[in-house]
Motif scaffolding. Sequence first.
Motif, mmCIF file in Angstrom:
data_model
loop_
_atom_site.group_PDB
_atom_site.id
_atom_site.type_symbol
_atom_site.label_atom_id
_atom_site.label_comp_id
_atom_site.label_asym_id
_atom_site.label_seq_id
_atom_site.Cartn_x
_atom_site.Cartn_y
_atom_site.Cartn_z
ATOM 1 N N GLU A 6 118.055 8.698 -22.106
ATOM 2 C CA GLU A 6 119.189 9.693 -22.486
ATOM 3 C C GLU A 6 119.918 9.969 -21.096
ATOM 4 N N LYS A 50 122.433 2.685 -25.092
ATOM 5 C CA LYS A 50 122.689 2.987 -26.651
ATOM 6 C C LYS A 50 122.539 4.817 -26.813
ATOM 7 N N THR A 51 121.360 5.160 -26.031
ATOM 8 C CA THR A 51 121.102 6.555 -26.294
ATOM 9 C C THR A 51 121.712 7.539 -25.186
ATOM 10 N N LYS A 54 123.304 10.014 -22.753
ATOM 11 C CA LYS A 54 124.074 11.185 -22.834
ATOM 12 C C LYS A 54 124.719 11.866 -21.347
ATOM 13 N N TYR A 55 123.981 11.280 -20.473
ATOM 14 C CA TYR A 55 124.390 11.760 -19.104
ATOM 15 C C TYR A 55 124.180 10.516 -18.161
ATOM 16 N N TYR A 87 129.506 10.388 -16.521
ATOM 17 C CA TYR A 87 129.510 10.648 -18.039
ATOM 18 C C TYR A 87 128.660 11.609 -18.521
ATOM 19 N N GLU A 88 129.230 12.434 -19.597
ATOM 20 C CA GLU A 88 128.587 13.402 -20.319
ATOM 21 C C GLU A 88 129.198 13.247 -21.435
ATOM 22 N N ARG A 89 128.177 13.252 -22.514
ATOM 23 C CA ARG A 89 128.636 13.306 -24.154
ATOM 24 C C ARG A 89 128.369 14.614 -24.668
ATOM 25 N N PHE A 90 129.427 14.744 -25.193
ATOM 26 C CA PHE A 90 129.419 16.279 -25.784
ATOM 27 C C PHE A 90 129.051 16.232 -27.325
#
Length: 224
Positions: free
Chosen positions: A104, A137-138, A140-141, A220-223
């Motif tokens: 992640e 694919k997973t 998040k950061y 990259y940071e997925r919200f």
Amino acid sequence: MNKLKRMLVVMAHPDDIEIGCYGLIKKLVLRGAVCYVAIATNGENGLNISDNKKNILNRKEETQNALGCLVEDIIWLGYPDGHMKLDANYVGSIRRVIDEVSPELIVTHFPDDSGIEHQDHGIVGKGTINAAFRYAKTLKYLLLSEPMFNYMTNFKPNLFVDISDVYDDKLQALKQHISQRKKFYMSDYFQNIRSSAITPYINMPNIDSEKKYELFQIMYERFG
């Protein structure tokens, strides 16, 4: 990042992880994350010319002593120290690690092009970023670790991790790299300067001069 389950740290050489992001790893592992590390080279150029192949095994043993109780696995990619190439072979090797770990969070080198940093750092950083965006694919950061030196760099930290509570552990981990003990950047003095408010990178207001930090650039940071 409190709820992260799996993280992957990709660095070029033995001791890069301890220098750049040991405190972050320790704090996240204490919160329940499982950490895997991939090291691109065996760090053979960090040895004296008189050293033999046995000492390469010693560098791996030093890394095991520094990280073994903290991380789930240390993956050695076996590329030649100082001769990394940004090509499909390297990106593919990182892709395979990403597929296996399914992280992640990925932490890697900031790919600075100034020439001040070790050339392998930039190549490892660029290749890992390439593989992360194409195959993780997973994810998040994605964090880029602070370059060791600040000259002519485009690094712009936007994550300041307070590692004061694990700073002594970081120093002890660095001391496990006995073959590198004469390098100036392995000294407590240098690490103190690098992690304190007097480093040129830490120029934000309200930074506590009594605390220790590791710096990162969030790429990259997925919200959500």
